[in-house]
Design an enzyme around this catalytic site. Structure first.
Site, PDB file in Angstrom:
ATOM      1  CG  ASP A 148      20.409 -70.945  65.775  1.00 50.64           C
ATOM      2  OD1 ASP A 148      19.611 -69.991  65.868  1.00 50.64           O
ATOM      3  OD2 ASP A 148      20.998 -71.231  64.715  1.00 50.64           O
TER       4      ASP A 148
ATOM      5  CB  SER B 232      22.864 -68.038  58.810  1.00 53.78           C
ATOM      6  OG  SER B 232      21.704 -67.277  58.972  1.00 53.78           O
TER       7      SER B 232
ATOM      8  CG  HIS C 245      21.699 -67.678  63.914  1.00 55.45           C
ATOM      9  ND1 HIS C 245      21.377 -68.864  63.284  1.00 55.45           N
ATOM     10  CD2 HIS C 245      21.953 -66.795  62.912  1.00 55.45           C
ATOM     11  CE1 HIS C 245      21.444 -68.690  61.970  1.00 55.45           C
ATOM     12  NE2 HIS C 245      21.790 -67.452  61.720  1.00 55.45           N
TER      13      HIS C 245
END
Lengths: 379, 379
Positions: B319, B155, B352
């Site tokens: 995601d 991320s 995610h």
């Protein structure tokens, strides 16, 4: 008929009062209540050409046309409803009704509670889709309409159309269920819950009794609206419209810098000015609770078995709030019940909001479907 | 090596002080600052086996192992980093560092501003990914590491790895960019902006100077966390885990009724207890601003041209925050630059958050990639 540019023209809202109390799903009973509505077109002699339009979260009875003193205030579905339009008011008598619990004129949390002579506030009961439909049925009685030619709506409005078909199978010939789902997903509920949390924890919410304080929980309402807004638009559409465009370069501040930020804030501020927090809370709850298959152990086919009408189900490819897959669940349950169901999956980039826009294919589908319905009825 | 069940064991955070001021992208300069970090494994004689792990929004330097007095407080990437694990601390010397502006020990808004002897609060400058990387480079100097064997993160952590590769091309041999994007989409920015609005408009935010008041904008932080949380999980995963499950039946109230509601509220309450609002605001801004291609007129290929290292880019199929399509933009730009880039698109249902979990394929890809990197380096 002279084409799509004609409008329903000058319209005026009407008000119907109902003296008989309305029992609600939550167990409470609403005493005498009022519904605000508008009509477009002319009811025929045998009262068989009426179409009921149900509204979604932040809309109202003002479906088409304008008010004499507000020439710019077009109804929220003016592109769909009017003379020569897909919902053709040269042919149909169209009724727009404001739902119970709303803040646009029908009895709701900001109305006066007869028991206290003060606004209902948080004492206003929690309303469900079924309650709305029951209230709308009272309005139909009032207008002398035994059976609607069609009941239609998008999003939460589509859920009401679906509910009508199950709950009053003899009072609707065609149901148009647009951009809807048979119930909310966990993610849908999650977004609603965040929006409610923002409102409920706003210090100016005052437990729902903010009217007397002369304040409004505008901060919470703004955040709620921003969250909702994101879910109404497709990712791709937001990217195309705003992308990473800046207003005036990067300022390293918490003021809106990207266009998407100022757009969201502006829309949220407008919304918080006119919308009622108690209504927002209740409408999101009505969405969360809607689940016709709850009573049949999750079996949507059995839940839809009572419905007798024909159906037009429409979804939009980029709608990630109520995706085509959710609409197909409804279609499957109808087909399993051997009902007359048409389904259109419209390729549109706009996301959930597509149901309010005038994608040509979408309007053509509605136009043709209703024209055939009128022919069948000999209208 | 005895398998995946071994842990980095008892670890302790360390603290590095930097007397030289750090110039920041926003134009401000951070005077003397501190970074908290942890290390796992042993730095080899030629200091060539170091891996830097960069953290995302709400994580810290505590990547692996536990503290002696907190045996349950496992590092946030303990399944990835440890002896015999994909990031094998029998082979690599792993560094976890807490970023500037955080609330977990490194200099941040809740630290004392030397100019006022009070917490920085809203006077703490807005930090960018580039600033974090510059701070991390100072830590590398402090540890005597000229060139990292690898820099990795998921991320926002992946964005830091990407930034390192561009900004310090001679100081990193391999970059592992996991569940990341080359910049935020309009929708990503929109979610961040709603979260920030919730915090900024919380009356207990006090313009960012809430520390002295003995309060915290916990309402705003909770709403912010709930919004974030929704975007970390896939729709399907949320549906499978929670669906429309009720806690105790429908109560027609605004208390949590669906399991997803109480889950979100619980997580949000925990988060608001330990997290700092000023940090949240700044980290979401760092995300919004990250855009290496801004300097090259939107041309990501040109933006990545300075990078010399090998790359492993990983995305997860479900995601929807940073979708595989966004990761492929990075891969395409690397390939266009004829860089040595591997790409793995992992089928995982979790959304995610998959980058924090231990999907076997995912861990296998990282394990093999780093083992080969070590072989190439003769490690």
């Amino acid at each position: 008929m002279s084409g799509d540019y004609r409008s329903a023209g000058i319209v005026r809202p009407q008000r119907a009062s109902f003296a008989e109390a309305l029992p609600l799903r939550c167990g409470a009973t609403l005493p005498a209540f009022e519904l605000v509505y508008e009509t477009y077109g002319t009811l025929n002699a045998d009262r068989s050409n009426a179409i009921l339009v149900c509204h979604a979260l932040n809309a109202s009875h003002h479906v088409a046309g304008v008010y004499a003193d507000q020439p710019d205030n077009e109804g929220w579905w003016d592109n769909m409803v009017g003379p020569g339009k897909p919902v053709d008011t040269d042919r149909f008598f169209v009724v727009g009704v404001n739902n119970l619990g709303s803040c646009f004129g029908s009895t709701g949390p900001s109305s006066i509670n007869p028991a206290t002579s003060r606004p209902w506030g948080s004492d206003f009961p929690i309303i469900t889709v079924e309650d709305w439909v029951d209230g709308q049925a009272r309005l139909a009685d009032h207008l002398g309409i035994d059976c609607f030619a069609a009941i239609m709506g998008g999003s939460l409005g589509g859920m009401q159309a679906l509910c009508w078909a199950i709950r009053y199978p003899d009072r609707v010939r065609d149901a148009l269920v647009i951009a809807a789902a048979p119930n909310l997903s966990a993610q849908n509920i999650a977004f609603n819950e965040v929006a409610r949390s923002a409102i409920l924890t706003d210090p100016e919410f005052h437990g729902g009794h903010f009217y007397a304080k002369g304040v409004k929980p505008v901060r919470g309402l703004r955040v709620a609206r921003m969250i909702g807004h994101i879910t109404y638009i497709s990712d791709a559409q937001m990217e195309e419209k705003f992308g990473r465009q800046l207003r005036e370069g990067i300022k390293y501040s918490f003021e809106p810098e990207f266009q998407i930020e100022s757009y969201l804030r502006y829309q949220a501020e407008k919304f918080a000015e006119y919308y009622d927090a108690n209504t927002y809370l209740r409408i999101t709850k009505a969405l969360d609770y809607f689940d016709p298959a709850l009573a049949t152990g999750g079996d949507l086919t059995r839940a839809l078995a009572p419905a007798k009408c024909r159906f037009l189900v429409i979804s939009f490819t980029t709608d990630w709030r109520f995706s085509p897959a959710r609409a197909r669940e409804i279609v499957k349950a109808l087909v399993d019940n051997q009902r007359d169901a048409s389904y259109a999956e419209i390729v549109a980039p706009h996301g959930h909001d597509a149901f309010l826009l005038d994608a040509p294919q979408y309007h053509a589908v509605v136009r043709i479907y209703l024209a055939r319905a009128a022919e069948r009825a000999g209208g």
